[in-house]
Design a protein around this motif. Structure first.
Motif, PDB file in Angstrom:
ATOM      1  N   MET A 125      -9.617   1.595   2.791  1.00  0.00           N
ATOM      2  CA  MET A 125      -9.136   2.701   1.955  1.00  0.00           C
ATOM      3  C   MET A 125      -8.604   3.841   2.815  1.00  0.00           C
ATOM      4  O   MET A 125      -7.549   4.415   2.529  1.00  0.00           O
ATOM      5  N   ARG A 129      -4.747   5.533   3.159  1.00  0.00           N
ATOM      6  CA  ARG A 129      -4.490   6.962   3.025  1.00  0.00           C
ATOM      7  C   ARG A 129      -3.823   7.532   4.267  1.00  0.00           C
ATOM      8  O   ARG A 129      -2.956   8.396   4.175  1.00  0.00           O
ATOM      9  N   LEU A 228      -6.773   7.727  -2.916  1.00  0.00           N
ATOM     10  CA  LEU A 228      -5.786   7.006  -2.119  1.00  0.00           C
ATOM     11  C   LEU A 228      -4.415   7.675  -2.160  1.00  0.00           C
ATOM     12  O   LEU A 228      -3.619   7.532  -1.229  1.00  0.00           O
ATOM     13  N   ASP A 273      -2.988  -2.362  -4.762  1.00  0.00           N
ATOM     14  CA  ASP A 273      -3.931  -1.854  -3.767  1.00  0.00           C
ATOM     15  C   ASP A 273      -5.363  -2.256  -4.103  1.00  0.00           C
ATOM     16  O   ASP A 273      -6.137  -2.644  -3.214  1.00  0.00           O
TER      17      ASP A 273
END
Length: 318
Positions: A125, A129, A228, A273
């Motif tokens: 994750m 980002r 995100l 995602d």
């Protein structure tokens, strides 16, 4: 006599893909009802119709009332429903999965239940980002520090881009107007992102509470998913709205955010995602890529699954 209670549930084939839906619809000071399979909003100016199967998240602001029949069709369509308080500070949501399969929920639970794989997903994750940094090998404390630095950098960058002064992040739960314009915009954008993320998580059949970065809250995974897209979608939209002035900042933030969501095809991206993070292959079945029938199996020994809906008596299944 009403026939609403006798209508059958819509099949996945009849429902719009998550990526093809409106990201969110915001309503206030109206009554929300049902007309066939459409949602209606009635206020002093008249009645507006919305096809229920094309709604991602319905945001209900102050002064709204919604009927049982409207909630029934929204739940059948897998739409998220969010009650938003004054200026969008408070949040409440509900919905029903588009999929009839538990595949993604099981993949999420499997990854969450093991401490090592839970950390692996958290690192993945952070990698989404902050793609220019490698989170592998970092502890959770190091990941949190990395996140704090990058968020501060994002606020400074957006302040310089838009010319909006920025001091620090302030969130006043009880008084939205206590913050300055950019802080109000960031708060309003966050609430919209939580609603969108909750709708996608629910529509895919995942558990909102099993988070990999956040923990201890009924929407921990929702907060994970919303985070995100904080630095590249939510915060820039908030600063764009603040750059236009302090008046009606919440409404202008929602409009700026909706434009960015449509331009970036965020709903498609969000679905992909989540599947990738949970290691869920398309060919295993998906709420968004192929309709799945109502299949119920029973668990037997040696990880064997057998057909449900029958009595096995004294049969031995290997």
């Amino acid at each position: 006599m009403t026939t609403v209670s006798r209508r059958g549930a819509a099949s996945p084939r009849e429902l719009a893909r998550i990526g093809d839906r409106l990201s969110f619809v915001y309503l206030e000071r109206c009554t929300v009802h049902r007309d066939a399979n459409a949602i209606t909003a009635e206020d002093v100016e008249g009645v507006t119709h919305f096809p229920s199967a094309t709604i991602g998240t319905l945001l209900l602001g102050p002064g709204t009332r919604i009927t049982h029949q409207a909630m029934a069709v929204l739940g059948d369509c897998g739409a998220g429903v969010v009650w938003v308080g004054e200026h969008g500070v408070r949040f409440y949501a509900g919905g029903r999965a588009l999929t009839r399969s538990s595949g993604l929920a099981e993949a999420q639970a499997t990854a969450w239940a093991n401490r090592r794989t839970r950390l692996d997903v958290a690192r993945a994750m952070y990698s989404l980002r902050f793609p220019d940094e490698d989170p592998s090998g970092h502890t959770r404390q190091e990941l949190l520090s990395m996140e704090g630095r990058r968020l501060k950098d994002c606020y400074r960058r957006e302040s310089a881009r838009t010319g909006v002064p920025w001091r620090r992040r302030e969130y006043h739960r009880e008084d939205f107007s206590a913050g300055d314009a950019p802080n109000q915009g960031v708060t309003a954008a966050a609430q919209c992102m939580y609603g969108i993320a909750h709708a996608v998580v629910a529509a895919l059949g995942c558990s909102p509470g099993l988070g990999f970065v956040h923990s201890g809250h009924e929407r921990s995974f929702v907060l994970d998913v919303a985070a995100l897209y904080k630095t590249d979608i939510a915060i820039p939209a908030a600063f764009d709205a603040a750059a236009e002035g302090p008046e009606d900042i919440a409404a202008r933030t929602r409009r700026a955010l909706r434009d960015r969501i449509n331009q970036t095809r965020l709903l498609d991206r969000c679905v992909d995602d989540i599947k990738n993070l949970l290691g869920y292959s398309i060919d295993r079945g998906s709420a968004d890529d192929a309709p799945s029938p109502d299949i119920v199996t029973l668990q037997s020994d040696h990880d064997t699954l057998v057909d449900g809906g029958r009595n096995y008596g004294d049969e031995i299944i290997w």
